[in-house]
Design an enzyme around this catalytic site. Structure first.
Site, PDB file in Angstrom:
ATOM      1  N   CYS A 183       0.517  -1.215   0.119  1.00 24.03           N
ATOM      2  CA  CYS A 183       0.120   0.128  -0.210  1.00 24.03           C
ATOM      3  C   CYS A 183       0.578   1.374   0.406  1.00 24.03           C
ATOM      4  O   CYS A 183       1.840   1.317   1.175  1.00 24.03           O
ATOM      5  CB  CYS A 183      -0.746  -0.288   1.262  1.00 24.03           C
ATOM      6  SG  CYS A 183      -1.948   1.014   1.286  1.00 24.03           S
ATOM      7  N   CYS A 201      -0.752   3.856  -6.443  1.00 23.09           N
ATOM      8  CA  CYS A 201      -1.912   3.749  -4.922  1.00 23.09           C
ATOM      9  C   CYS A 201      -2.272   2.165  -6.118  1.00 23.09           C
ATOM     10  O   CYS A 201      -1.861   1.600  -7.034  1.00 23.09           O
ATOM     11  CB  CYS A 201      -2.696   3.962  -4.655  1.00 23.09           C
ATOM     12  SG  CYS A 201      -4.541   3.602  -4.300  1.00 23.09           S
TER      13      CYS A 201
HETATM   14  N1  DGL Z   1      -3.543   0.239  -2.041  1.00 24.54           N
HETATM   15  C1  DGL Z   1      -3.765   2.192  -1.153  1.00 24.54           C
HETATM   16  C2  DGL Z   1      -2.547   2.614  -1.711  1.00 24.54           C
HETATM   17  O1  DGL Z   1      -1.327   2.094  -2.536  1.00 24.54           O
HETATM   18  C3  DGL Z   1      -5.019   2.558  -0.677  1.00 24.54           C
HETATM   19  C4  DGL Z   1      -4.590   3.790   0.194  1.00 24.54           C
HETATM   20  C5  DGL Z   1      -6.399   3.853   0.438  1.00 24.54           C
HETATM   21  O2  DGL Z   1      -6.555   3.248   1.656  1.00 24.54           O
HETATM   22  O3  DGL Z   1      -7.100   5.088   0.522  1.00 24.54           O
HETATM   23  O4  DGL Z   1      -2.110   3.725  -2.093  1.00 24.54           O
END
Ligand code: DGL
Length: 260
Positions: A70, A180
């Site tokens: 993430c 993301c």
């Molecule tokens: N998968 C997360 C990232 O790479 C998502 C973040 C979220 O929960 O807003 O930033």
């Protein structure tokens, strides 16, 4: 060898899929913090607290390595968790370095969550490599919610991306960096919108290269081939039921197919 992947939701599956493809047979554990998603529009300290809660849980599962799959969690919490826990931690980095290195003079668009884009980790990196100020940032926070509701192709999500891109002149750009892990699911749709002349890149491969180094996975290759693939899925500390597990395995399978 037990490797844990962590994300606020399904985005990290795109990184896990890359790991499984390259290193099958290892025992993987996937933790989605579904109770607290989305991270990208929350306060930094709140997200740090969530990441520590999840990592405390994973520590008790005796993991050997943690992959923070993430970008948002990596941006705000990686330094803290590297200090706090004994196991090695691999994080995500938006692929802006390769984007700038392979740049031919046009601009680079980085799309990510608001928290990732505002954090000093990304901005320090940008100021160290972006001599000619080619990098432009746009948040697409809502894509996280669209992905969590399994909406990858609707008119509404397409319109959302188009509206976000309206403020720039796409002809000035040659690369889009997906900053993301949830946004990886929209690669095809974004390609449809921006056309073939703009490259779309992400940091997943770099993260798995890092994991390979840290966990010494190249020496593991021969022994894992015979063993069986095992993945356990958790949602905010609770082992997922069969239905959810099947759903997540299907997403991984679809990612695998779209790669071929
Ligand atoms: N998968 C997360 C990232 O790479 C998502 C973040 C979220 O929960 O807003 O930033």
């Amino acid at each position: 060898m037990k490797i844990a992947f962590f994300d606020s939701g399904i985005g990290g599956l795109t990184v896990l899929e890359e790991a499984i493809t390259r290193f099958p047979g290892i025992e993987y554990l996937y933790y989605a913090d579904t109770k607290n998603i989305p991270y990208g529009i929350k306060e930094k300290d709140t997200v740090i607290r969530y990441v520590i809660q999840a990592t405390d849980f994973l520590e008790k599962k005796n993991i050997d390595v943690l992959v923070v799959a993430c970008n948002t969690a990596t941006s705000v919490a990686i330094t803290e968790i590297r200090m706090k826990y004994d196991f090695p931690v691999v994080g995500m980095e938006p692929a802006i370095k390769p984007a700038i290195q392979n740049n031919h003079g046009k601009k680079v668009l980085t799309i990510a969550t608001s928290l990732t884009l505002n954090e000093s980790k990304l901005n320090t990196l940008i100021s160290s490599i972006d001599k000619y100020e080619k990098i432009i940032k746009i948040e697409m926070d809502q894509l996280v919610n669209y992905a969590e509701s399994n909406d990858f192709t609707s008119v509404s999500v397409k319109k959302y991306i188009e509206e976000k891109l309206e403020k720039i002149n796409l002809n000035e750009f040659e690369t889009i960096v997906l900053g993301c892990t949830h946004f990886i699911f929209y690669r095809k749709l974004i390609k449809e919108i921006v056309g073939n002349s703009i490259k779309i890149i992400d940091g997943n491969n770099g993260t798995i290269n890092q994991l390979e180094k840290i966990a010494n996975l190249s020496n593991y290759k021969t022994s894992i081939k015979q063993s069986k693939q095992k993945i356990s899925f958790y949602s905010s500390g609770v082992l997922d039921k069969k239905e959810r597990t099947d759903e997540l395995l299907k997403i991984i399978e679809n990612l695998r197919r779209s790669r071929i």
